[in-house]
Design an enzyme around this catalytic site. Sequence first.
Site, PDB file in Angstrom:
ATOM      1  CB  CYS A  21      -0.280   0.882   8.425  1.00 16.36           C
ATOM      2  SG  CYS A  21       1.008  -0.280   8.111  1.00 16.36           S
ATOM      3  CB  CYS A  43       2.428  -3.140  16.187  1.00 18.32           C
ATOM      4  SG  CYS A  43       4.173  -2.696  16.162  1.00 18.32           S
ATOM      5  CB  CYS A  76       5.518  -5.478   9.426  1.00 14.24           C
ATOM      6  SG  CYS A  76       6.629  -4.712  10.623  1.00 14.24           S
ATOM      7  CB  CYS A  86      -0.257  -2.428  13.013  1.00 18.60           C
ATOM      8  SG  CYS A  86       0.372  -2.359  11.339  1.00 18.60           S
ATOM      9  CG  LEU A  91       7.249   5.955  23.165  1.00 22.75           C
ATOM     10  CD1 LEU A  91       8.597   5.255  23.129  1.00 22.75           C
ATOM     11  CD2 LEU A  91       7.405   7.334  23.797  1.00 22.75           C
ATOM     12  CD  GLU A 148      -2.543  -1.080   2.727  1.00 24.08           C
ATOM     13  OE1 GLU A 148      -3.364  -1.961   2.930  1.00 24.08           O
ATOM     14  OE2 GLU A 148      -2.272  -0.192   3.556  1.00 24.08           O
ATOM     15  CB  CYS A 152       1.940   7.186   3.920  1.00 27.42           C
ATOM     16  SG  CYS A 152       2.315   5.977   5.174  1.00 27.42           S
TER      17      CYS A 152
HETATM   18  S1  SF4 Z   1       2.978  -0.496  13.199  1.00 29.62           S
HETATM   19 FE1  SF4 Z   1       2.658  -2.195  11.757  1.00 29.62          FE
HETATM   20  S2  SF4 Z   1       4.067  -1.797  10.074  1.00 29.62           S
HETATM   21 FE2  SF4 Z   1       4.728  -0.497  11.806  1.00 29.62          FE
HETATM   22  S3  SF4 Z   1       6.264  -1.732  12.892  1.00 29.62           S
HETATM   23 FE3  SF4 Z   1       4.298  -2.187  13.873  1.00 29.62          FE
HETATM   24  S4  SF4 Z   1       3.517  -4.017  12.765  1.00 29.62           S
HETATM   25 FE4  SF4 Z   1       5.163  -3.116  11.522  1.00 29.62          FE
END
Ligand code: SF4
Length: 362
Positions: free
Chosen positions: A343, A117, A113, A120, A224, A93, A106
Amino acid sequence: MDTKINLLDLSLDELRGFIAELREPRFRAEQVWQWMWQKGVSDFEEMSNVSKALRGKLAEHAVIRPPTIDTVRESDDGTVKFLLRLADGALIETVLLPSRTHYTQCLSTQVGCAMGCAFCSTGTMGLARNLAHSEICGQVLLGRKWLEQKNSQDKGERSLRNLVFMGMGEPLMNYDTLVKSLHTLRDDKAFGFSSRRMTVSTAGVPGRMTELVTSGLARLAVSLHAPTQELRERIMPRAARMHPLPALMEELKKLPLRPQERTTFEYILIGGLNDTQQHARELVRLLSHVRAKINLIACNPAKDSPFAAPTMEAIEAFQQVLRDKGLVAMLRKSKGQDIEAACGQLVTQKQKEQARTEQADA
Ligand code: SF4
Protein backbone atom coordinates in the site's frame (compact mmCIF):
# COMPACT_ATOMS: atom_id res chain seq x y z
CA MET A 1 -14.01 25.38 -15.29
CA ASP A 2 -16.04 22.24 -16.11
CA THR A 3 -19.39 22.63 -14.35
CA LYS A 4 -20.92 19.48 -15.80
CA ILE A 5 -21.92 16.82 -13.31
CA ASN A 6 -19.96 13.54 -13.31
CA LEU A 7 -22.71 10.92 -13.49
CA LEU A 8 -20.38 8.36 -11.88
CA ASP A 9 -20.74 10.29 -8.63
CA LEU A 10 -24.48 9.60 -8.40
CA SER A 11 -26.26 6.70 -6.73
CA LEU A 12 -29.06 5.13 -8.76
CA ASP A 13 -31.63 7.17 -6.82
CA GLU A 14 -29.68 10.37 -7.42
CA LEU A 15 -29.46 9.52 -11.13
CA ARG A 16 -33.24 9.05 -11.20
CA GLY A 17 -33.59 12.54 -9.71
CA PHE A 18 -31.21 13.99 -12.33
CA ILE A 19 -33.08 12.30 -15.19
CA ALA A 20 -36.40 13.61 -13.78
CA GLU A 21 -34.94 17.14 -13.80
CA LEU A 22 -34.25 16.66 -17.51
CA ARG A 23 -37.99 15.80 -17.86
CA GLU A 24 -37.28 12.26 -19.03
CA PRO A 25 -39.07 9.09 -17.89
CA ARG A 26 -37.74 7.18 -14.87
CA PHE A 27 -36.73 4.02 -16.80
CA ARG A 28 -34.11 6.08 -18.67
CA ALA A 29 -32.09 6.29 -15.43
CA GLU A 30 -31.79 2.48 -15.27
CA GLN A 31 -30.68 2.40 -18.92
CA VAL A 32 -27.96 5.02 -18.38
CA TRP A 33 -26.91 3.31 -15.11
CA GLN A 34 -26.42 -0.02 -16.89
CA TRP A 35 -24.45 1.56 -19.73
CA MET A 36 -22.12 3.28 -17.27
CA TRP A 37 -21.47 0.52 -14.77
CA GLN A 38 -22.36 -2.80 -16.41
CA LYS A 39 -21.03 -2.04 -19.89
CA GLY A 40 -18.36 0.50 -18.89
CA VAL A 41 -19.43 3.03 -21.53
CA SER A 42 -18.39 6.66 -21.04
CA ASP A 43 -19.58 8.13 -24.37
CA PHE A 44 -23.29 9.01 -24.43
CA GLU A 45 -23.41 8.36 -28.20
CA GLU A 46 -22.74 4.66 -27.57
CA MET A 47 -25.92 4.33 -25.47
CA SER A 48 -27.89 2.88 -28.37
CA ASN A 49 -31.22 2.32 -26.58
CA VAL A 50 -31.27 5.85 -25.15
CA SER A 51 -33.19 8.42 -27.24
CA LYS A 52 -31.18 10.88 -29.31
CA ALA A 53 -32.86 13.77 -27.48
CA LEU A 54 -31.72 12.48 -24.07
CA ARG A 55 -28.20 11.78 -25.34
CA GLY A 56 -28.04 15.41 -26.41
CA LYS A 57 -29.26 16.67 -23.01
CA LEU A 58 -26.80 14.43 -21.19
CA ALA A 59 -23.88 15.67 -23.29
CA GLU A 60 -24.92 19.24 -22.50
CA HIS A 61 -25.16 18.82 -18.72
CA ALA A 62 -23.07 15.81 -17.72
CA VAL A 63 -19.92 13.78 -18.23
CA ILE A 64 -18.90 10.22 -17.38
CA ARG A 65 -15.38 10.57 -16.07
CA PRO A 66 -13.62 7.66 -14.33
CA PRO A 67 -10.01 8.03 -13.13
CA THR A 68 -7.34 7.53 -15.81
CA ILE A 69 -4.49 5.04 -15.77
CA ASP A 70 -1.10 6.71 -15.25
CA THR A 71 1.09 3.60 -14.88
CA VAL A 72 0.57 -0.18 -14.96
CA ARG A 73 3.12 -2.55 -13.46
CA GLU A 74 2.88 -6.32 -13.79
CA SER A 75 4.73 -8.56 -11.39
CA ASP A 76 6.35 -11.89 -12.21
CA ASP A 77 3.74 -13.52 -9.92
CA GLY A 78 0.83 -12.03 -11.93
CA THR A 79 0.02 -9.15 -9.56
CA VAL A 80 -0.91 -5.99 -11.47
CA LYS A 81 -0.57 -2.59 -9.88
CA PHE A 82 -2.22 0.52 -11.32
CA LEU A 83 -1.32 4.07 -10.51
CA LEU A 84 -4.44 6.11 -11.25
CA ARG A 85 -4.70 9.85 -11.83
CA LEU A 86 -7.77 11.67 -10.58
CA ALA A 87 -9.39 14.77 -12.11
CA ASP A 88 -7.50 17.09 -9.71
CA GLY A 89 -4.15 15.43 -10.50
CA ALA A 90 -3.98 13.36 -7.29
CA LEU A 91 -2.60 9.82 -7.55
CA ILE A 92 -4.02 6.65 -6.01
CA GLU A 93 -3.27 2.95 -6.30
CA THR A 94 -5.31 -0.14 -6.99
CA VAL A 95 -3.98 -3.69 -7.31
CA LEU A 96 -5.24 -6.86 -9.01
CA LEU A 97 -4.16 -9.96 -7.10
CA PRO A 98 -4.39 -13.26 -8.99
CA SER A 99 -5.26 -16.67 -7.58
CA ARG A 100 -5.66 -19.94 -9.48
CA THR A 101 -9.32 -19.35 -10.39
CA HIS A 102 -9.98 -15.61 -10.10
CA TYR A 103 -8.71 -12.15 -9.26
CA THR A 104 -9.15 -10.01 -6.16
CA GLN A 105 -8.94 -6.24 -6.47
CA CYS A 106 -7.52 -4.12 -3.66
CA LEU A 107 -9.16 -0.67 -3.56
CA SER A 108 -8.25 2.73 -2.14
CA THR A 109 -10.74 4.98 -0.33
CA GLN A 110 -8.69 8.10 0.38
CA VAL A 111 -5.81 10.10 -1.14
CA GLY A 112 -3.18 9.42 1.52
CA CYS A 113 -4.24 8.50 5.05
CA ALA A 114 -4.39 10.25 8.43
CA MET A 115 -3.62 7.12 10.45
CA GLY A 116 0.15 7.29 10.08
CA CYS A 117 0.86 3.58 10.59
CA ALA A 118 4.61 3.28 10.87
CA PHE A 119 5.02 0.34 8.47
CA CYS A 120 2.90 1.83 5.67
CA SER A 121 4.05 4.13 2.84
CA THR A 122 0.59 5.71 2.59
CA GLY A 123 0.83 6.61 6.29
CA THR A 124 3.82 8.85 5.56
CA MET A 125 1.77 11.02 3.16
CA GLY A 126 -0.86 12.29 5.57
CA LEU A 127 -4.45 12.69 4.40
CA ALA A 128 -5.13 14.84 1.32
CA ARG A 129 -8.83 14.05 0.87
CA ASN A 130 -11.53 11.40 0.70
CA LEU A 131 -12.26 9.65 -2.59
CA ALA A 132 -15.58 10.25 -4.32
CA HIS A 133 -18.01 7.52 -5.42
CA SER A 134 -16.76 7.86 -9.03
CA GLU A 135 -13.19 7.34 -7.82
CA ILE A 136 -13.90 4.26 -5.68
CA CYS A 137 -16.20 2.46 -8.14
CA GLY A 138 -14.08 3.82 -11.03
CA GLN A 139 -11.16 1.70 -9.80
CA VAL A 140 -13.31 -1.40 -10.30
CA LEU A 141 -14.43 -0.22 -13.76
CA LEU A 142 -10.81 0.09 -14.83
CA GLY A 143 -9.67 -3.16 -13.19
CA ARG A 144 -12.52 -5.15 -14.74
CA LYS A 145 -11.93 -3.61 -18.20
CA TRP A 146 -8.20 -4.35 -18.05
CA LEU A 147 -8.93 -7.98 -17.13
CA GLU A 148 -11.50 -8.37 -19.91
CA GLN A 149 -8.91 -7.23 -22.43
CA LYS A 150 -6.28 -9.51 -20.95
CA ASN A 151 -8.67 -12.48 -20.90
CA SER A 152 -9.62 -11.96 -24.55
CA GLN A 153 -5.92 -11.83 -25.51
CA ASP A 154 -4.88 -14.82 -23.40
CA LYS A 155 -8.14 -16.74 -23.91
CA GLY A 156 -8.16 -16.94 -20.13
CA GLU A 157 -11.25 -16.96 -17.95
CA ARG A 158 -10.09 -15.64 -14.61
CA SER A 159 -12.56 -12.92 -13.73
CA LEU A 160 -12.69 -10.35 -10.97
CA ARG A 161 -14.50 -12.02 -8.08
CA ASN A 162 -13.43 -10.42 -4.79
CA LEU A 163 -12.95 -6.85 -3.65
CA VAL A 164 -10.91 -5.83 -0.62
CA PHE A 165 -10.79 -2.28 0.72
CA MET A 166 -7.18 -2.47 1.86
CA GLY A 167 -5.50 0.07 -0.38
CA MET A 168 -4.71 3.68 0.44
CA GLY A 169 -6.74 5.22 3.25
CA GLU A 170 -8.92 4.19 6.18
CA PRO A 171 -12.26 3.16 4.58
CA LEU A 172 -14.36 3.81 7.69
CA MET A 173 -13.15 7.45 7.79
CA ASN A 174 -14.88 7.89 4.42
CA TYR A 175 -17.92 6.00 5.62
CA ASP A 176 -20.85 7.55 3.74
CA THR A 177 -19.13 7.31 0.36
CA LEU A 178 -17.93 3.79 1.18
CA VAL A 179 -21.52 2.69 1.88
CA LYS A 180 -22.81 4.38 -1.28
CA SER A 181 -20.07 2.62 -3.28
CA LEU A 182 -20.84 -0.79 -1.72
CA HIS A 183 -24.48 -0.41 -2.82
CA THR A 184 -23.34 0.27 -6.40
CA LEU A 185 -20.81 -2.57 -6.37
CA ARG A 186 -23.49 -4.95 -5.11
CA ASP A 187 -26.19 -3.82 -7.56
CA ASP A 188 -26.97 -6.46 -10.22
CA LYS A 189 -27.47 -3.75 -12.82
CA ALA A 190 -24.00 -2.35 -12.07
CA PHE A 191 -21.31 -4.81 -10.91
CA GLY A 192 -23.24 -7.51 -9.05
CA PHE A 193 -20.61 -8.40 -6.41
CA SER A 194 -21.88 -10.50 -3.52
CA SER A 195 -21.54 -8.87 -0.08
CA ARG A 196 -19.65 -11.98 1.00
CA ARG A 197 -17.00 -11.21 -1.58
CA MET A 198 -16.36 -7.65 -0.43
CA THR A 199 -14.17 -7.08 2.61
CA VAL A 200 -13.56 -3.76 4.32
CA SER A 201 -10.32 -3.60 6.26
CA THR A 202 -10.12 -1.06 9.07
CA ALA A 203 -7.66 0.01 11.73
CA GLY A 204 -10.76 0.44 13.95
CA VAL A 205 -13.05 3.48 13.91
CA PRO A 206 -15.36 3.60 16.97
CA GLY A 207 -18.96 2.68 16.16
CA ARG A 208 -18.41 2.35 12.42
CA MET A 209 -17.42 -1.33 12.56
CA THR A 210 -20.73 -2.18 14.21
CA GLU A 211 -22.62 -0.07 11.65
CA LEU A 212 -20.92 -1.80 8.74
CA VAL A 213 -21.48 -5.33 10.05
CA THR A 214 -25.11 -4.47 10.85
CA SER A 215 -25.63 -3.20 7.29
CA GLY A 216 -24.57 -6.60 5.89
CA LEU A 217 -23.00 -4.81 2.91
CA ALA A 218 -19.52 -6.30 3.34
CA ARG A 219 -17.35 -8.38 5.61
CA LEU A 220 -15.08 -6.80 8.17
CA ALA A 221 -11.34 -7.25 8.65
CA VAL A 222 -9.51 -5.51 11.48
CA SER A 223 -5.87 -4.45 11.13
CA LEU A 224 -4.54 -5.35 14.55
CA HIS A 225 -0.76 -5.75 14.13
CA ALA A 226 -0.01 -5.74 17.88
CA PRO A 227 -1.39 -7.61 20.89
CA THR A 228 -0.97 -4.79 23.43
CA GLN A 229 -1.98 -1.12 23.52
CA GLU A 230 1.61 -0.04 24.14
CA LEU A 231 2.99 -1.83 21.09
CA ARG A 232 0.02 -0.84 18.95
CA GLU A 233 0.68 2.82 19.80
CA ARG A 234 4.20 2.41 18.45
CA ILE A 235 3.11 0.69 15.25
CA MET A 236 -0.26 2.40 14.57
CA PRO A 237 -0.14 5.56 16.73
CA ARG A 238 -3.29 7.40 15.59
CA ALA A 239 -5.48 4.33 15.22
CA ALA A 240 -4.41 3.05 18.64
CA ARG A 241 -5.25 6.36 20.32
CA MET A 242 -8.54 6.81 18.43
CA HIS A 243 -9.86 3.40 19.53
CA PRO A 244 -7.69 2.00 22.37
CA LEU A 245 -7.36 -1.78 22.37
CA PRO A 246 -9.68 -2.53 25.35
CA ALA A 247 -12.51 -0.46 23.81
CA LEU A 248 -11.82 -1.88 20.34
CA MET A 249 -12.09 -5.45 21.64
CA GLU A 250 -15.29 -4.58 23.57
CA GLU A 251 -16.90 -3.32 20.33
CA LEU A 252 -15.72 -6.41 18.41
CA LYS A 253 -17.09 -8.79 21.04
CA LYS A 254 -20.58 -7.34 20.51
CA LEU A 255 -20.62 -7.39 16.69
CA PRO A 256 -23.86 -8.86 15.33
CA LEU A 257 -22.12 -11.63 13.36
CA ARG A 258 -24.10 -14.34 11.58
CA PRO A 259 -23.78 -17.92 12.89
CA GLN A 260 -20.43 -19.39 11.81
CA GLU A 261 -19.15 -15.93 10.79
CA ARG A 262 -15.80 -14.83 12.18
CA THR A 263 -14.08 -11.47 12.28
CA THR A 264 -10.84 -11.47 10.32
CA PHE A 265 -7.79 -9.96 12.00
CA GLU A 266 -4.81 -8.85 9.93
CA TYR A 267 -1.45 -9.09 11.68
CA ILE A 268 1.70 -7.91 9.89
CA LEU A 269 4.70 -9.72 11.30
CA ILE A 270 7.58 -7.24 11.60
CA GLY A 271 10.99 -8.75 12.24
CA GLY A 272 12.03 -8.37 15.91
CA LEU A 273 9.14 -6.04 16.79
CA ASN A 274 5.88 -8.02 17.13
CA ASP A 275 6.79 -11.50 15.90
CA THR A 276 7.96 -13.41 18.99
CA GLN A 277 6.19 -16.36 20.61
CA GLN A 278 5.45 -14.11 23.60
CA HIS A 279 3.56 -11.76 21.26
CA ALA A 280 1.69 -14.76 19.88
CA ARG A 281 0.63 -15.83 23.39
CA GLU A 282 -0.55 -12.28 24.15
CA LEU A 283 -2.54 -12.33 20.91
CA VAL A 284 -4.22 -15.60 21.93
CA ARG A 285 -5.29 -14.00 25.23
CA LEU A 286 -6.56 -10.87 23.49
CA LEU A 287 -8.71 -12.81 21.03
CA SER A 288 -10.04 -15.34 23.53
CA HIS A 289 -13.54 -13.76 23.62
CA VAL A 290 -14.12 -13.09 19.90
CA ARG A 291 -14.80 -15.41 16.97
CA ALA A 292 -11.55 -14.75 15.14
CA LYS A 293 -9.70 -15.77 12.02
CA ILE A 294 -6.15 -14.44 11.74
CA ASN A 295 -4.32 -13.54 8.57
CA LEU A 296 -0.58 -13.33 9.17
CA ILE A 297 1.31 -11.22 6.64
CA ALA A 298 5.08 -11.04 6.52
CA CYS A 299 6.24 -7.40 6.44
CA ASN A 300 7.32 -6.29 2.95
CA PRO A 301 9.38 -3.22 3.92
CA ALA A 302 9.64 -0.26 1.53
CA LYS A 303 13.17 0.68 0.43
CA ASP A 304 13.78 3.29 3.15
CA SER A 305 11.66 1.64 5.87
CA PRO A 306 13.23 1.10 9.32
CA PHE A 307 11.38 -2.21 9.63
CA ALA A 308 12.60 -5.68 8.74
CA ALA A 309 10.94 -8.73 7.25
CA PRO A 310 10.47 -11.57 9.80
CA THR A 311 12.45 -14.80 9.45
CA MET A 312 10.62 -17.91 8.27
CA GLU A 313 11.37 -19.57 11.64
CA ALA A 314 9.72 -16.69 13.52
CA ILE A 315 6.66 -16.83 11.24
CA GLU A 316 6.23 -20.57 11.68
CA ALA A 317 6.71 -20.46 15.46
CA PHE A 318 4.20 -17.59 15.77
CA GLN A 319 1.62 -19.42 13.68
CA GLN A 320 2.14 -22.62 15.67
CA VAL A 321 1.39 -20.91 19.00
CA LEU A 322 -1.93 -19.65 17.58
CA ARG A 323 -2.86 -23.01 16.08
CA ASP A 324 -1.97 -24.89 19.26
CA LYS A 325 -4.60 -22.78 21.00
CA GLY A 326 -7.21 -23.64 18.37
CA LEU A 327 -7.13 -20.35 16.46
CA VAL A 328 -7.48 -20.29 12.67
CA ALA A 329 -4.28 -18.62 11.49
CA MET A 330 -3.35 -18.42 7.80
CA LEU A 331 -0.12 -17.09 6.36
CA ARG A 332 -0.86 -14.74 3.47
CA LYS A 333 1.89 -14.42 0.92
CA SER A 334 3.06 -10.92 0.14
CA LYS A 335 2.48 -10.51 -3.59
CA GLY A 336 4.08 -8.24 -6.16
CA GLN A 337 7.24 -7.51 -4.17
CA ASP A 338 9.12 -6.71 -7.40
CA ILE A 339 6.64 -3.93 -8.32
CA GLU A 340 6.21 -2.14 -4.97
CA ALA A 341 2.71 -3.57 -4.54
CA ALA A 342 2.37 -2.83 -0.83
CA CYS A 343 0.00 0.00 0.00
CA GLY A 344 1.27 3.43 -1.05
CA GLN A 345 4.71 2.35 -2.24
CA LEU A 346 4.16 3.23 -5.89
CA VAL A 347 2.56 6.62 -5.18
CA THR A 348 5.34 7.67 -2.81
CA GLN A 349 7.92 6.51 -5.35
CA LYS A 350 6.17 8.51 -8.11
CA GLN A 351 5.95 11.59 -5.88
CA LYS A 352 9.68 11.38 -5.23
CA GLU A 353 10.37 11.02 -8.97
CA GLN A 354 8.17 14.06 -9.69
CA ALA A 355 9.94 16.10 -6.98
CA ARG A 356 13.33 15.11 -8.46
CA THR A 357 12.20 16.12 -11.98
CA GLU A 358 10.85 19.46 -10.71
CA GLN A 359 14.15 20.14 -8.92
CA ALA A 360 16.13 19.21 -12.00
CA ASP A 361 13.94 21.52 -14.14
CA ALA A 362 14.17 24.44 -11.68
S1 SF4 B 1 -2.06 0.79 7.01
FE1 SF4 B 1 -1.66 2.67 5.84
S2 SF4 B 1 -3.55 3.05 4.70
FE2 SF4 B 1 -4.05 1.55 6.32
S3 SF4 B 1 -4.76 2.79 8.06
FE3 SF4 B 1 -2.55 2.52 8.36
S4 SF4 B 1 -1.61 4.33 7.36
FE4 SF4 B 1 -3.73 4.18 6.63
